[in-house]
Each structure stands twice: as structure tokens, then as C-alpha cells.
Design an enzyme around this catalytic site. Structure first.
Site, PDB file in Angstrom:
ATOM      1  N   CYS A  62       0.765  -1.279   0.130  1.00 21.07           N
ATOM      2  CA  CYS A  62       0.103  -0.107   0.055  1.00 21.07           C
ATOM      3  C   CYS A  62       0.965   1.296   0.012  1.00 21.07           C
ATOM      4  O   CYS A  62       1.402   1.735   0.960  1.00 21.07           O
ATOM      5  CB  CYS A  62      -0.992   0.006   1.223  1.00 21.07           C
ATOM      6  SG  CYS A  62      -2.038   1.504   1.145  1.00 21.07           S
ATOM      7  N   CYS A  98      -0.242   4.165   2.121  1.00 19.07           N
ATOM      8  CA  CYS A  98      -0.131   3.858   3.573  1.00 19.07           C
ATOM      9  C   CYS A  98       1.242   4.104   3.998  1.00 19.07           C
ATOM     10  O   CYS A  98       1.584   4.722   5.033  1.00 19.07           O
ATOM     11  CB  CYS A  98      -0.551   2.605   3.957  1.00 19.07           C
ATOM     12  SG  CYS A  98      -2.135   2.027   3.262  1.00 19.07           S
ATOM     13  N   ASP A  99       2.134   3.666   3.186  1.00 17.91           N
ATOM     14  CA  ASP A  99       3.629   3.507   3.640  1.00 17.91           C
ATOM     15  C   ASP A  99       4.687   4.297   2.936  1.00 17.91           C
ATOM     16  O   ASP A  99       5.689   4.365   3.307  1.00 17.91           O
ATOM     17  CB  ASP A  99       4.007   1.880   3.579  1.00 17.91           C
ATOM     18  CG  ASP A  99       3.183   1.107   4.540  1.00 17.91           C
ATOM     19  OD1 ASP A  99       2.637   1.347   5.604  1.00 17.91           O
ATOM     20  OD2 ASP A  99       2.922  -0.207   4.116  1.00 17.91           O
TER      21      ASP A  99
HETATM   22  C1  FAD Z   1       0.311  -3.847   5.513  1.00 19.17           C
HETATM   23  C2  FAD Z   1      -0.757  -2.822   5.331  1.00 19.17           C
HETATM   24  C3  FAD Z   1      -0.880  -1.687   5.707  1.00 19.17           C
HETATM   25  C4  FAD Z   1      -1.589  -0.875   5.854  1.00 19.17           C
HETATM   26  N1  FAD Z   1      -1.769   0.371   6.300  1.00 19.17           N
HETATM   27  C5  FAD Z   1      -2.785   1.291   6.279  1.00 19.17           C
HETATM   28  C6  FAD Z   1      -2.478   2.683   6.879  1.00 19.17           C
HETATM   29  O1  FAD Z   1      -1.521   2.974   7.416  1.00 19.17           O
HETATM   30  N2  FAD Z   1      -3.698   3.493   6.807  1.00 19.17           N
HETATM   31  C7  FAD Z   1      -4.718   3.244   6.287  1.00 19.17           C
HETATM   32  O2  FAD Z   1      -5.762   3.687   6.366  1.00 19.17           O
HETATM   33  N3  FAD Z   1      -4.989   1.772   5.633  1.00 19.17           N
HETATM   34  C8  FAD Z   1      -3.999   0.972   5.642  1.00 19.17           C
HETATM   35  N4  FAD Z   1      -4.008  -0.332   5.212  1.00 19.17           N
HETATM   36  C9  FAD Z   1      -5.215  -0.585   4.541  1.00 19.17           C
HETATM   37  C10 FAD Z   1      -6.329  -1.098   5.496  1.00 19.17           C
HETATM   38  O3  FAD Z   1      -5.824  -1.946   6.366  1.00 19.17           O
HETATM   39  C11 FAD Z   1      -7.690  -1.572   5.052  1.00 19.17           C
HETATM   40  O4  FAD Z   1      -7.868  -0.588   4.013  1.00 19.17           O
HETATM   41  C12 FAD Z   1      -8.562  -1.673   5.688  1.00 19.17           C
HETATM   42  O5  FAD Z   1      -8.173  -2.585   6.741  1.00 19.17           O
HETATM   43  C13 FAD Z   1      -9.919  -2.258   5.120  1.00 19.17           C
HETATM   44  O6  FAD Z   1     -10.862  -2.659   6.153  1.00 19.17           O
HETATM   45  P1  FAD Z   1     -11.876  -3.655   5.925  1.00 19.17           P
HETATM   46  O7  FAD Z   1     -12.687  -3.639   7.386  1.00 19.17           O
HETATM   47  O8  FAD Z   1     -12.627  -3.664   4.644  1.00 19.17           O
HETATM   48  O9  FAD Z   1     -11.287  -5.302   5.878  1.00 19.17           O
HETATM   49  P2  FAD Z   1     -10.027  -5.765   6.459  1.00 19.17           P
HETATM   50  O10 FAD Z   1      -9.229  -5.046   7.258  1.00 19.17           O
HETATM   51  O11 FAD Z   1      -9.462  -6.599   5.354  1.00 19.17           O
HETATM   52  O12 FAD Z   1     -10.661  -7.017   7.286  1.00 19.17           O
HETATM   53  C14 FAD Z   1     -11.617  -8.092   6.743  1.00 19.17           C
HETATM   54  C15 FAD Z   1     -11.992  -9.033   7.947  1.00 19.17           C
HETATM   55  O13 FAD Z   1     -12.956  -9.847   7.110  1.00 19.17           O
HETATM   56  C16 FAD Z   1     -12.615 -11.428   7.643  1.00 19.17           C
HETATM   57  N5  FAD Z   1     -13.015 -12.273   6.747  1.00 19.17           N
HETATM   58  C17 FAD Z   1     -12.698 -12.560   5.541  1.00 19.17           C
HETATM   59  N6  FAD Z   1     -13.000 -13.518   4.884  1.00 19.17           N
HETATM   60  C18 FAD Z   1     -13.906 -13.973   5.983  1.00 19.17           C
HETATM   61  C19 FAD Z   1     -14.884 -15.044   5.755  1.00 19.17           C
HETATM   62  N7  FAD Z   1     -14.923 -16.014   4.906  1.00 19.17           N
HETATM   63  N8  FAD Z   1     -15.433 -15.525   7.295  1.00 19.17           N
HETATM   64  C20 FAD Z   1     -15.409 -14.672   8.054  1.00 19.17           C
HETATM   65  N9  FAD Z   1     -14.513 -13.629   8.143  1.00 19.17           N
HETATM   66  C21 FAD Z   1     -13.843 -13.232   7.078  1.00 19.17           C
HETATM   67  C22 FAD Z   1     -11.004 -11.297   8.028  1.00 19.17           C
HETATM   68  O14 FAD Z   1     -10.829 -12.241   9.063  1.00 19.17           O
HETATM   69  C23 FAD Z   1     -10.903  -9.763   8.900  1.00 19.17           C
HETATM   70  O15 FAD Z   1     -11.305  -9.721  10.108  1.00 19.17           O
HETATM   71  C24 FAD Z   1      -3.018  -0.800   5.261  1.00 19.17           C
HETATM   72  C25 FAD Z   1      -3.000  -2.373   4.586  1.00 19.17           C
HETATM   73  C26 FAD Z   1      -2.161  -3.413   4.782  1.00 19.17           C
HETATM   74  C27 FAD Z   1      -2.095  -4.720   4.153  1.00 19.17           C
END
Ligand code: FAD
Length: 309
Positions: free
Chosen positions: A132, A135-136
Site C-alpha cells: 500500500c 499507507c507506507d
Molecule cells: C500492511 C498494510 C498496511 C496498511 N496500512 C494502512 C494505513 O497506514 N492506513 C490506512 O488507512 N490503511 C492501511 N492499510 C489498508 C487498510 O488496512 C484496509 O483498507 C482496511 O483494513 C480495510 O478494512 P476492512 O474492514 O474493509 O477489511 P479488512 O481489514 O481486510 O478485514 C477483513 C475482515 O474480514 C474477515 N474475513 C474475511 N473472509 C472471511 C470469511 N469468509 N468469514 C469470516 N470473516 C472473514 C477477516 O478475518 C477480517 O477480520 C494497510 C493495509 C495493509 C495490508
């Protein structure tokens, strides 16, 4: 029977949980394979509002979970294998935990970054390897960066990263790029971007201090070399976690859930989507949290108008 079941505990799912729990809806939240979501895999988060000194990703997510628990949200750890959306209430099968029934569902299962699957890659996430740039990128001021990929997002990330880096090396397995001409032209016009095409990444090389290089094979000569760098950004796309829905919800060509513009409603009444699973564009913690709030409010209104609030 739950009024609402939230699938996923990233910023989207946990924000939806906070709102629904505070509205006395007693939601059930299923945590899935990565409790806390993607931010648990990173170190410092510097762009989530409210934390002027930044906050560690796992700590931010633990706080969100506590906040939802404080208002009565119930959690189950398990992987949702399937959901029957043919009629309401909806039935969910959770691995090892059995069946759960809900009048409404909020899908917040995120989109997983694709990885190269090479040694040194996952071990160095947060120590020089990232998926990302938004992010980084900031952590790489005056450093050398490699971006791996040949599509539009790789071009975009490379261009963006030149704001910070002294040089961005674009590494792509093939000689040709998948990116649109306009994105390629923009990257080629950028003097800070250099090109290593026809190179297969073999290993992320690191010392105790973090990433120092990317080992690649030249696909023409067969020779191997290590390109020195301080960071490797993998930009080969994301896979939205929608497989378990088995085609019951409308998705776009890439598998992202389609929501009605300006809402979190899917094509199935009573099923809502938020966060990265429906967002091919921003993919940030704060946008995920914002859309989680939308999903909770849409869900409440849906239940109210269906006489079950
Ligand atoms: C290394 C890294 C660094 C990042 N740094 C930043 C940052 O500094 N700032 C920023 O704003 N964003 C950052 N991001 C992006 C940010 O993490 C994502 O945009 C955000 O987490 C998305 O949130 P979400 O709730 O949509 O999904 P996610 O955080 O992806 O969570 C998905 C959830 O769904 C669950 N899940 C998936 N499939 C299933 C299933 N079949 N059954 C049950 N549960 C399931 C998983 O267990 C998880 O709990 C970063 C991402 C990464 C990978």
C-alpha cells in the site's frame, strides 16, 4: 436469531458493530481468519484521524473491538463457509461453530493483497515490504524503492512513490505492461522511475535492519542479480474476499461487491457491504470505517421499515 450479523472485524466491520451495538441491536460479529483485519499486519498507522503521534495497527484494532464490546457486541471466532441468501432470515455456516441465523447481514470481509509468494516477502511486511503506497510511502523519504507489477495500480503507485523516494525501480515479469497507455506514458515521463522489465522476482533480501534488495532473474539471459533497495512495494492487485458468497450477490468483474451508489445496499434486500470488499478505489482504514457506519445505519433503517427493530 440475531437482528444483524456482521462478517469480518476490520475497521469496516468493527465500526458497523459499534454503531449497531450502541443502537441496542446486539449484533453478532464473526471474526474470520484475520481478527482485526489487515491493520493487524502492519506497525505504525499515521493517517487514522485522532492519533497525532500515530498508533500501532494491532492496538488500533484492539481498541475498536473493545469499543464494540463495551456496547454489547458479541463475537464468534470462525470462518464463514457459506451464506444462504435465498430467503430471510439468512443462514450462515461458520466453520467449527455451526449455523447462525440473522435478519440482516453486513459483509465486511475486505480484499486481500496478492503476494508474489517468494522467500523474504511476508517476513518483511512492515520492515520494507508493503502492498500500500498511500499507507507506507511516507516512511520512504529519500530512500530507494522497488515497485513490482505491470498494471495500472503499479504505475500509479510508482508515480506516487516518486514524491518520497530518490528512485523508484519498476520490476515486471514480462517485457510488456498490462497498464493502460496513459498510465504507462505518465510513468515513462517520470524521470525518477527506472525500469527492470523481463525480470522474475525470486527473493526479498533483508538484513536485521530491514529490506536491502530484491533478487531477480533476467528472463532473457537467465542471470540472477540483486537490485539494491530500501523497500519493495508489491502492486499486483487485490482479491476481494467474496468467494464464500457463491455468486449470490452482484459483484463487478474483479469480484468486488456492487453497492447502490451512496449507500451500502447490495442487490439482496437486507444484505449490506462495507469496506474494501466493495471498494476497488480507496482501500483505506478510514474509508472502510466510514462505510461501516453507513452499513450500520442502512441496516437499522432496513430493519425498522421491515418491522423488526
Ligand atoms: C500492511 C498494510 C498496511 C496498511 N496500512 C494502512 C494505513 O497506514 N492506513 C490506512 O488507512 N490503511 C492501511 N492499510 C489498508 C487498510 O488496512 C484496509 O483498507 C482496511 O483494513 C480495510 O478494512 P476492512 O474492514 O474493509 O477489511 P479488512 O481489514 O481486510 O478485514 C477483513 C475482515 O474480514 C474477515 N474475513 C474475511 N473472509 C472471511 C470469511 N469468509 N468469514 C469470516 N470473516 C472473514 C477477516 O478475518 C477480517 O477480520 C494497510 C493495509 C495493509 C495490508
Amino acid at each position: 436469531m440475531y437482528k444483524s450479523i456482521i462478517i469480518g472485524t476490520g475497521p469496516a466491520g468493527l465500526t458497523a458493530a459499534i454503531y449497531l451495538a450502541r443502537a441496542n441491536m446486539k449484533p453478532l460479529i464473526i471474526e474470520g481468519p484475520e481478527p482485526g483485519g489487515q491493520l493487524t499486519t502492519t506497525t505504525e498507522v499515521e493517517n487514522f484521524p485522532g492519533f497525532p503521534e500515530g498508533i500501532m495497527g494491532p492496538e488500533l484494532m484492539a481498541n475498536m473491538r473493545k469499543q464494540a464490546e463495551r456496547f454489547g457486541a458479541e463475537f464468534v471466532t470462525g470462518w464463514v463457509n457459506s451464506v444462504d441468501m435465498s430467503e430471510r432470515p439468512f443462514k450462515l455456516q461458520v466453520e467449527g461453530k455451526g449455523e447462525f441465523v440473522g435478519e440482516s447481514i453486513i459483509i465486511s470481509t475486505g480484499a486481500s493483497a496478492r503476494w508474489l509468494g517468494i522467500p523474504g516477502e511476508k517476513d518483511n511486511v512492515g520492515r520494507g515490504v508493503s502492498t500500500c503506497a498511500t499507507c507506507d510511502g511516507f516512511f520512504f523519504r529519500n530512500k530507494k524503492i522497488i515497485v513490482v507489477g505491470g498494471g495500472d495500480s503499479a504505475m500509479e503507485e510508482a508515480n506516487f512513490l516518486t514524491r518520497f523516494a530518490t528512485n523508484v525501480e519498476l520490476v515486471n515479469r514480462r517485457d510488456e505492461l498490462r497498464a493502460s497507455k496513459i498510465m504507462q506514458d505518465r510513468a515513462r515521463e517520470n524521470e525518477k522511475i527506472s525500469w527492470s522489465l523481463n525480470r522474475t522476482p525470486l527473493e526479498v533480501v533483508a538484513s536485521g535492519m530491514g529490506v536491502t534488495g530484491l533478487k531477480v532473474r533476467n528472463n532473457v539471459s537467465g542471470e540472477e542479480e540483486v537490485i539494491e533497495t530500501d523497500g519493495v512495494f508489491i502492486a499486483i492487485g487485490h482479491t476481494p474476499n467474496t468467494k464464500f458468497l457463491n455468486g449470490q450477490i452482484d459483484t463487478d468483474d474483479h469480484g468486488y461487491i456492487i453497492v447502490k451508489p451512496g449507500s451500502s445496499e447490495t442487490n439482496v434486500p437486507g444484505v449490506f457491504a462495507c469496506g474494501d470488499v466493495q471498494d476497488n478505489k480507496y482501500r483505506q482504514a478510514i474509508t472502510a470505517a466510514g462505510s461501516g457506519c453507513m452499513a450500520a445505519l442502512d441496516c437499522e433503517r432496513f430493519l425498522e421499515s421491515n418491522g423488526s427493530h
